[in-house]
Each structure stands twice: as C-alpha cells, then as structure tokens.
Motif scaffolding. Structure first.
Motif, mmCIF file in Angstrom:
data_model
loop_
_atom_site.group_PDB
_atom_site.id
_atom_site.type_symbol
_atom_site.label_atom_id
_atom_site.label_comp_id
_atom_site.label_asym_id
_atom_site.label_seq_id
_atom_site.Cartn_x
_atom_site.Cartn_y
_atom_site.Cartn_z
ATOM 1 N N SER A 495 54.257 94.595 -82.492
ATOM 2 C CA SER A 495 55.428 94.768 -81.661
ATOM 3 C C SER A 495 55.154 94.817 -80.262
ATOM 4 C CB SER A 495 55.897 96.341 -82.280
ATOM 5 O OG SER A 495 57.031 96.723 -81.506
ATOM 6 N N GLN A 496 54.103 95.238 -79.865
ATOM 7 C CA GLN A 496 53.943 95.411 -78.256
ATOM 8 C C GLN A 496 53.784 93.898 -77.832
ATOM 9 O OE1 GLN A 496 53.757 98.460 -76.169
ATOM 10 N NE2 GLN A 496 54.074 96.685 -74.824
ATOM 11 N N MET A 497 53.125 93.079 -78.732
ATOM 12 C CA MET A 497 52.899 91.785 -78.199
ATOM 13 C C MET A 497 54.071 90.890 -78.405
ATOM 14 S SD MET A 497 49.891 88.875 -79.737
ATOM 15 C CE MET A 497 48.865 90.233 -79.311
ATOM 16 N N HIS A 498 54.806 90.884 -79.252
ATOM 17 C CA HIS A 498 55.869 89.933 -79.496
ATOM 18 C C HIS A 498 57.305 90.510 -79.163
ATOM 19 C CE1 HIS A 498 53.578 87.288 -81.685
ATOM 20 N NE2 HIS A 498 53.055 88.171 -82.248
ATOM 21 N N SER A 500 57.509 93.625 -77.038
ATOM 22 C CA SER A 500 57.307 94.551 -75.889
ATOM 23 C C SER A 500 57.852 95.885 -76.405
ATOM 24 C CB SER A 500 57.941 94.063 -74.616
ATOM 25 O OG SER A 500 57.548 92.642 -74.444
ATOM 26 N N SER A 502 57.017 99.787 -77.787
ATOM 27 C CA SER A 502 55.920 100.495 -78.205
ATOM 28 C C SER A 502 56.312 101.494 -79.366
ATOM 29 C CB SER A 502 55.789 101.626 -77.046
ATOM 30 O OG SER A 502 54.615 102.616 -77.488
ATOM 31 N N ASN A 537 52.828 105.555 -78.711
ATOM 32 C CA ASN A 537 51.959 104.631 -79.532
ATOM 33 C C ASN A 537 50.836 105.231 -80.292
ATOM 34 O OD1 ASN A 537 51.476 101.826 -79.975
ATOM 35 N ND2 ASN A 537 49.472 101.853 -78.939
#
Length: 778
Positions: A495-498, A500, A502, A537
């Motif tokens: 979720s954070q990578m694709h 953005s 948290s 997170n």
C-alpha cells in the motif's frame, strides 16, 4: 398474423398491468412504512444526540465548577465571611449564567451545614433549604463512587407558596470526599433545564413534515424523562405494553406495530447507551395507510383507463408494425436469394441494427450495475453480521451461498482490521469516488495476499475501516500469528509503495465459529484504538496489551502547578519539559486511561486560562471546543502532543508579548520622570517607584533588564550630560552648574564626572571649552 399480434399485445398489456398493480399494491405499504420508520429513526437519533450533548455539557460544566477556586472555598471553609460571600455568590451566578442550559447551581458545605445557591437567597441552612429533596439525596449519600447521570426532578424555588410553579430539571451532583462521621463533605449540584431538550424535539417536528406522532423519552425503568403530550414528566409507563416491548428490545434501534390498545400504532425507538434512555415515537398507523389506500384507488383507475386505451392503441399499432415486419422478412429473403435488390430497405435494417447494438450496450451497463449492487448488498450483509446477534448456522450458510462468500460459518475465524492512517488528510485530498477506488485496490491486494494462509472476505465500514474475515488453514497457533503478521506487513508495504497510503492493522483471538463474531468484532474495534499508542503503520495484537496497566493514569496537582507556573511566566521549554516528564509513561496504560488523561489536561488548561483571563488583561482567545475535538479525533499520541505544544507556544507568546509591553511602558515612564526631574536633588529610584506606585525592587529590575544599567547610573549619566551642555555654553561657574543639575554631594559628583568623562570638570573646561573659544576670538 395481425390478429395474433393484437392478441399478443393485449395479453402482454393485461399481464403487465396486473403485475405492476399487484407489485405496487403489495410493496407500497412496506416501502411507505420503511420510509417513515427510517425518517423517524433519523430524527430520534438527532434527539438522542442532543440529549447526549446536554449530558456532556452538564458533565463538563459540573467538573469545571467543582474545580473552580471559589467553589472549593465554599465547599470546605469552616466559617462564613460575609464580606466575601457577596463576591462568592456573584462568582457562582457568573458560572451559571455562562451556560444557557443551567437553571440553578448549589454548593453544599457539610462543615457549616449550608447551601450556597444562585437563587435570590444565596445562603441557606440545610434544614430550611428550599430543595429538601436534593438535601435528602446528599445527606443519605455514602460518599462511595456512583455513576455520573442525570436525576429528573420537579423543583420549587418557593415551596411555601402554593401558587409558585414547579420547574422540570435534570440534576447532576459531584462529590468525592467523605467526612469522618460519614456522608458528603462538600458537593456541587447543577440543575439543567429540561426545556433545552424539549425545544430540540419541537424544532425537529416543525422542520420535518414526515415526523408526526408523539415523542416519549423513558429511562431503563420506564419513567418518562420529557414532557410529552399524553404522558406527563416523571410518570411511569412500565405497565404499558408497547413500553414493555421497547424495554425488552436488545438492539440500538427498531420499530414494530402495536395493536394492544385497540388502535394500530407504529412504534419507533432509538437507544442511547450513554444515558440509558430510549427515545420512542408513537404514530397512528392510519396516517400511513391513508396514503396508499388513496394510491390504490388511483392505480386501479389509471390501470383501467390505460387498459382500454392500450387495446385501441394495440389494434392501431399492430397494423402499423406489421408492414415493416413483412418488409423485413421480404428483405431477408431477398438478401439470401436476390442480392441485386439489397439496397431497397437499407435504412430500416441499419436502424434495427443500431437498436440491437444500443440494447446490447444497455444490457451490459445493467449487468455491471447489478454486480455493483450485489457487491453493496453483500457488504451490507457482512457488516450486519458484525454488529448483530447470532441467529444460527443455517441462515448464515444460506446468506454465504446467496452472495458466494467463500467462508464456512462452522469453522474458526479471525478478524483483521485495517485502518487508513491520517484519515482527515486522505479525505481532504481525494473525492469520495477516488477514496472508494483506493479502498477497492487495498481490498483486492489484501485478498490475494491472505489467500496464501486461508480463505477470506472483506467488509468496508465507515471512517475508512476495512475488516477481513479470515479462515486459516490448519496450523499451530504460533505459526498462525507469525503468518498473519507477515501478510499484514506485506500489505502495508504494498500500500505504501503503490498507493502512498499508510495502513495500521490489528487482529485478536481466533473464534471457534461465527457464533462469536459479534464479540470478536468488538475486540477488533477496541484493539484498533491502540493505534493512538503504537502509532501509524502499526500492527496491534492482544499480546502487546498484556502488560498494560488498567489503572487510571493519575495527574498530580503539582503537575498542574508546575505547568501553570512555566506557561504564565513565559517559559515555553520548561512547560514542555513538565508535560513530557509527567506523561512519559502514559504509553503503558489503556486507551481509555490515555484519553481520560489527555482530556483531563485539556480541562485543566481550560480552567487555568479562565482564571488567568478573569484576573488579568491577558486574553488568549483559545477555542477549547475545537481543541477538544482535535484531541478526540487525533490518531496518535504524537498528534495530541503537537496540539498541546502549539497551545503552549500560543500561551507563552501572549504572556511574553504582554510582559514586554508592560516593561516598555514602565521603563518609558521612568525615563520621562528622570528627564523631567533631574534637577531635583532628591530624585532617586525610591521616589520614582513611589510616583508610579510600584515596588522599587521590581521597577529597578525592569529598568536594568531594558537598559542594562541601574536607575542611579542613568540619573548620574544624564546629569553629567547636562553639566557638559552647560559647560559648553561657558557662562556659568562650576558650583552653579552643579546646583542647577540637582547635585548635593559635589565632591562625589566630581569623582563621578572624572570616572565617566575621563577628565575633571576644570580640565574639561580648560581643554575643550577654552580650545573651542580661541578660534572664534581669532
């Protein structure tokens, strides 16, 4: 062919009209009833919210009054100072008048046996106090903790006057000390006006035309808590069948049709778990049925007219339609057997083709809409399971089969909750549609990752909360915990990578089957609250809460004093240090203890500012309602800390600015006095301080802080400067100059002059004054 077409049209029209009429007649009553009950439930919820607000307002006001310095003095003083009583009574009235919902306010003193009140008679002996009912409650109280809840009462400010009217109030009392002989040592009693809640009810009824019938508010025992049309205030309705049924109901809201009174009545109700009250609306069912009875007659008339008109139109249209159909048939024959004649009806064929294409596109859109609606209904069904009581495995199996849910109600299950962090920022940055797309993406990605450890399905709830129901493959307990944490961390990284985004997560224990689902969801909601402590997170599990203290986090009076001293002396860093050192260990306590401590600090700050603003010119203009709302909505302790740091900065800034302005005024006044009176030989710090009505120590301190020198040094330097001016004029003798600038001890001044200027008076005159005169003579 034409006769068959007319017959077909007639049969279709008759069947369609009959089906539509039947559906309308059967379903309209249910639709109308559902519409009315939903609307009534919404209004009752608004009334329940208003009652909770009144209760919160009373709670905050009572605690504020209890913590007021004047109230404390009134509760525990050993004697009555009648000179102070007027000011104290005025303070009580000021406190009561600031809250429009307050009717009267009492302060009880056990030691004096007196009640101090905001009535026309501010001082009353407990034996002759006009509110003997409240006195009996206070006298009989054991001093042990009890729930802070309203007491509905009728009070008379003048019980000896038979013509005086009774006032309906909700009474709140607060006390926490017991005397050695037993009983309450001191107490604060607040009577809140019932008119506030009654006005809300009347206002909502006026604004909403659909909201009819009678509104009754009852407590757990069936006692009426408002003044309704048929049921007086404080009357007991527990013997009424419909009230009995409402009291036995388990849900937070609902409705039913009551027929016990001989007249059908639609009863809607909403429950407030804060007050323990139930808000009931009773509506004659005939008001609903009158509408669809009229609709029934209109429908029959319209259907009859449409049927007759349809028969005539069917005959005419069938004749008209038959001709292109015949031409189309011929065209097909020509297209297969005679290609040379293909272009004769090409426009009609194109029109039919376009019609078929449009129909196909609409069918695809309808199919997509159905899938969306099926997903929504499925989500609503799963959401209902989380908050409703278990009704058996068979209905659940049928429900799961209906919506193709890949779960088995008889197998063990675990709930995993995902929360989108920084929800307010997320909601402000994206539209509702975009938020739904983000949520959909998270659910799809998480479902694929959970497939590695078992079957799962998801429920979208309000406030961007996503709950996954996961049935794990057979594995050991420790292995299952490790696998779930691993999958959750993978979801958070994805979720954070694709996206953005948290995500914070929590999961509880494994339930044996779906009969424990409601309890499981409650535990999941409680665990998700601990994001406040563990931050964004995070992954919260029950094991992380084992060592947390369940005791309340106690804040000492010394903390309040130190914080007050630091803030109102403009020492921002000291205030932050006091706050951080006192709350450094709060992460080891429960969520409720943490929030209670934070709200207590907020209340303490509110009381501090009120006292300071009342006793000084400092105005801080802090909206504590908004501040408390921000504290309540904060997701982490760090966010709460930042709120308090900003508040501290604001308070310290106001104090510093005010202190700086005061220093400038004082030092400026001292300078003007010195310049105006330097010829006075008695001029000194003590005479100046007396003139401006200020302590000489404090005045000297302010002056030294501003100019870096003492008042005496400043006076000496000014007199030296004036002496130099007179010397430059060259027309006066030394002794005359010294007398003119207010010097008594001439020898001491000569020494001061030489120390400051570097030469004596005579040397200065010879070296500077005479030198400047020689060029002029030449």
């Amino acid at each position: 062919m034409l006769a068959r077409m007319v017959l077909s049209f007639t049969i279709v029209l008759v069947v369609l009209l009959f089906a539509l009429s039947s559906i309308l007649y059967v379903s309209f009553e249910n639709i109308q009833t559902k519409t009315v009950t939903e609307n009534n439930a919404k209004i009752l919820s608004q009334i329940s919210y208003s009652a909770n607000y009144l209760n919160d307002n009373a709670r905050n006001f009572t605690f504020s009054v209890f913590g007021d310095a004047v109230t404390t003095q009134l509760m525990y003083q050993n004697r009555i100072d009648y000179m102070d009583l007027i000011a104290q009574a005025g303070r009580l009235r000021d406190l009561a008048q600031k809250n429009a919902s307050v009717h009267t306010l009492y302060v009880y003193n056990k030691r004096l046996g007196q009640y101090f009140s905001t009535t026309d008679a501010p001082l009353n002996d407990e034996s002759s106090f006009f509110d003997q009912e409240m006195n009996a409650i206070i006298v009989q109280a054991s001093g042990e903790p009890r729930s802070f809840s309203p007491i509905p009462r009728l009070i008379k400010l003048n019980p000896n006057d038979p013509n005086s009217a009774s006032t309906k109030v909700y009474t709140y009392s607060l006390y926490d000390f017991s005397s050695e002989k037993g009983g309450v040592e001191g107490a604060v009693i607040v009577n809140m006006k019932i008119e506030y809640l009654q006005n809300i009810i009347n206002s909502l009824k006026l604004k909403n035309n659909m909201f009819e019938g009678e509104i009754v508010i009852i407590d757990r025992d069936g006692k009426v808590m408002n003044d309704s049309e048929s049921h007086p205030f404080l009357s007991n309705l527990s013997d009424q069948p419909f009230v009995n049924r409402v009291l036995r109901a388990q849900g937070d809201s609902g409705y039913f049709l009551d027929t016990d009174t001989g007249r059908d009545m639609l009863v809607s109700y909403v429950y407030s778990d804060i007050l323990g009250w139930k808000f009931i609306q009773v509506l004659p069912y005939e008001l609903i049925t009158n509408q669809f009875q009229q609709m029934k007659q209109i429908t029959i008339g319209v259907c009859t007219a449409v049927l007759l008109l349809g028969l005539l139109i069917s005959l005419l249209v069938s004749r008209r339609l038959y001709s292109p159909i015949r031409s189309l048939v011929r065209r097909v024959a020509i297209m297969t057997d005679a290609p040379a004649s293909r272009e004769r009806r090409i426009d009609e064929v194109r029109l039919l083709t376009q019609a078929f294409d449009e129909t196909f596109d609409k069918a695809k859109l309808l199919d997509q809409t159905k899938r969306d609606m099926l997903r929504i209904r499925k989500n609503d069904a799963l959401a209902g399971l989380l908050s409703s009581e278990f009704n058996g495995f068979e209905p659940l199996c049928a429900l799961f089969g209906k919506y193709d849910i890949p779960l088995n109600p008889r197998r063990s299950v675990v709930l995993i909750t995902l929360l989108i962090d920084r929800r307010a920022r997320f909601a402000a940055a994206y539209s509702v549609q975009d938020q739904a797309l983000f949520t959909y993406a998270v659910i799809n990605a998480a479902r694929e990752l959970f497939a590695e450890i078992g079957d799962s399905d998801a429920v979208e709830l309000e406030n961007n909360r996503i709950v996954f129901l996961v049935q794990l493959k057979d594995q050991a307990l420790d292995e299952f915990k490790h696998n779930i944490v691993s999958v959750i961390e993978h979801i958070q990284m994805w979720s954070q990578m694709h996206l953005s985004l948290s995500l914070s997560a929590s999961f509880g224990y494994i339930a044996q089957d779906f009969s424990e689902l409601k309890q499981l969801y409650r535990e999941s909601v409680n665990l998700s609250k601990y994001r406040l402590i563990y931050g964004h997170n995070s992954v919260v599990t029950p094991d992380m809460l084992k060592d947390q203290s369940t005791d309340p986090f106690k804040l000492s009076k010394q903390f309040e004093k130190n914080l007050h001293d630091a803030l109102f002396n403009g020492k921002l860093e000291d205030a932050r240090t006091v706050y951080e050192e006192t709350l450094s260990g709060i992460a080891g306590y429960s969520y409720d203890s943490v929030m209670s401590a934070m709200l207590y600090v907020t209340s303490s700050m509110y009381n501090m500012l009120n006292i300071v603003e009342g006793n000084s010119l400092n105005k801080f203009n802090v909206d504590f309602n908004s501040f408390m709302q921000h504290v309540t909505n904060a997701e982490t302790i760090d966010e709460i800390n930042e709120l308090f740091y900003d508040l501290f900065t604001r308070i310290a800034g106001v104090v510093h600015d005010r202190k700086h302005k005061r220093t400038n005024v004082v030092t400026g006044t001292i300078v003007k006095l010195i310049e105006a009176n330097y010829r006075d030989s008695s001029l000194c710090l003590e005479s100046i301080a007396s003139t401006i009505n200020m302590s000489k120590v404090y005045a000297g301190k302010l002056f030294r802080e501003e100019f870096g020198k003492s008042v005496a040094d400043y006076i000496t330097e000014l007199r030296i400067a004036k002496a130099i001016e007179l010397l430059d004029e060259g027309s006066k003798h030394f002794s005359d100059i010294v007398d003119e600038i207010g010097i008594e001890n001439k020898n001491y001044f000569y020494k001061q002059f030489k120390a400051k200027v570097g030469v004596s008076l005579s040397e200065y005159k010879l070296k500077y004054v005479n030198d400047s005169a020689e060029p002029q003579s030449k």
